[in-house]
Write an enzyme that holds these catalytic residues in place. Structure first.
Site, mmCIF file in Angstrom:
data_model
loop_
_atom_site.group_PDB
_atom_site.id
_atom_site.type_symbol
_atom_site.label_atom_id
_atom_site.label_comp_id
_atom_site.label_asym_id
_atom_site.label_seq_id
_atom_site.Cartn_x
_atom_site.Cartn_y
_atom_site.Cartn_z
ATOM 1 C CB CYS A 1 11.681 16.288 -9.837
ATOM 2 S SG CYS A 1 13.415 15.940 -10.047
ATOM 3 C CB ALA B 1 -8.448 -6.796 7.274
ATOM 4 C CB THR C 1 -2.789 -8.728 -1.455
ATOM 5 O OG1 THR C 1 -2.257 -8.539 -2.782
ATOM 6 C CG2 THR C 1 -2.269 -10.025 -0.880
ATOM 7 C CB SER C 2 -5.998 -9.237 -6.033
ATOM 8 O OG SER C 2 -4.994 -8.329 -6.464
ATOM 9 C CG ASN D 1 -1.918 -1.165 1.146
ATOM 10 O OD1 ASN D 1 -2.055 -1.793 0.096
ATOM 11 N ND2 ASN D 1 -2.568 -1.458 2.245
ATOM 12 C CG HIS E 1 3.745 -1.601 -4.941
ATOM 13 N ND1 HIS E 1 2.601 -2.371 -5.004
ATOM 14 C CD2 HIS E 1 4.735 -2.374 -5.483
ATOM 15 C CE1 HIS E 1 2.878 -3.536 -5.567
ATOM 16 N NE2 HIS E 1 4.171 -3.570 -5.867
#
Ligand code: BJW
Length: 262
Positions: free
Chosen positions: A129, A244, A201-202, A104, A121
């Protein structure tokens, strides 16, 4: 939920020394943060999240993509950790050696008190930038403005204060490499754990989806918490069907009651 399965899962968790908790968007769903593969709503319903989360989309239409991330950042700012996040923080205090790995980009694990979660991620709150990855800062809007940020608004990204290049979200888009140190630490923790708990999570986005599989191959028990079937069902030792916020507090309470009471 099957009580025999949940009792067995609690025993496994309570007996473990090295625990990895691996989370996806489902852990934040009950905080009001949409999952990645939920249909987008309102004005964003015209778009597919998988198509917005790419370098190509940002290059083609930076205002559209930056506006989507601003809208999501605002939703996360307004959200609070839910009992699932809090239960994971309890695991981190109860298990002798634990690691939280998340896909996440929100900060709800941290706000629930989990320290040093590994973010595979990236983060909604670490823009940089596009030219030289200079970190960018942007003022936090006052609460009232956050609440009112309308869906579907195109917002031009700011320019880098150092080099004037466009600022982009500090997240990992499709086709981009995951942060090396985070991925290495996550793979190591998965390979070394006794139990891996995969939540919300998938299990379809790689290389993150390898994490539960690495743990299983190394002989760890894998406990999955998800209201829906996923491709990780056959990998899991135990599948707990539920959300969850429903499953984790009960699991954590039972795990350490079971261990303490034997
Ligand atoms: C609940 C619940 C409740 C609901 N309680 N549960 C191998 C095979 C095939 C493809 C590939 C492969 N290796 C690489 C690829 C390509 C690609 C990929 O995986 N594609 C697949 C989609 C096919 N991977 C990449 O491109 C990665 N990069 C890469 O491989 O680079 C190579 C490279 C190396 C060196 C140099 C250069 C390149 C990068 C992947 C980046 C993913 N990024 C995103 C966006 C992040 C930013 C943002 O948020 O905008 O990450 S995509 C999106 O998916 C996001 C998520 O973290 C990730 C995972 O989604 P997640 O968390 O599982 O959410 P959902 O929505 O899918 O599922 C929610 C689940 O919750 C569901 O199961 C519900 O049932 C459940 N749920 N409510 C518990 N209350």
């Amino acid at each position: 939920m099957d009580s025999v399965l949940s009792h067995r899962a609690a025993q496994i968790l309570g007996d473990a020394h090295r625990v990895v908790v691996f989370t996806g968007a489902g852990i934040s769903a009950e905080s009001g943060v949409p999952t990645f593969r939920d249909d987008l709503t309102g004005l964003w319903a015209r778009f597919d999240a998988e198509q917005l989360a790419t370098p190509e989309a940002f290059h083609a239409d930076p205002d559209l993509v930056w506006g989507w991330y601003e809208w999501r950042r605002a939703r996360v700012r307004r959200a609070e950790p839910n009992p699932g996040h809090l239960a994971i923080t309890t695991i981190a205090t109860q298990a002798p050696d634990s690691t939280v790995i998340t896909q996440n980009v929100d900060d709800l694990h941290e706000r629930a008190g989990t320290q040093a979660a590994i973010h595979l991620h990236g983060s909604l709150f670490a823009p940089r930038c596009v030219a030289a990855a200079h970190p960018a800062t942007f003022p936090n809007p006052p609460d009232g403005e956050v609440a009112e940020l309308p869906e579907g608004r195109r917002i031009p990204p700011p320019r880098c204060a150092s080099c004037a290049a466009l600022v982009r979200p500090g997240v990992v888009w499709f086709g981009e490499a995951l942060p090396e140190a985070a991925l290495t630490a996550a793979v190591q923790a998965a390979a070394d754990c006794d139990v891996l708990l995969t939540v919300g999570t998938s299990g379809v986005v790689h290389p993150a989806a390898e994490i539960p599989r690495i743990a299983a191959r190394a002989g760890a028990a894998v406990i999955q918490v998800n209201p829906e079937p996923t491709p990780l069902d056959p990998v899991a030792t135990i599948n707990l069907r539920g959300t969850a916020a429903q499953v984790l507090p009960a699991l954590v309470t039972a795990a350490w009651e079971t261990t303490d009471g034997n």
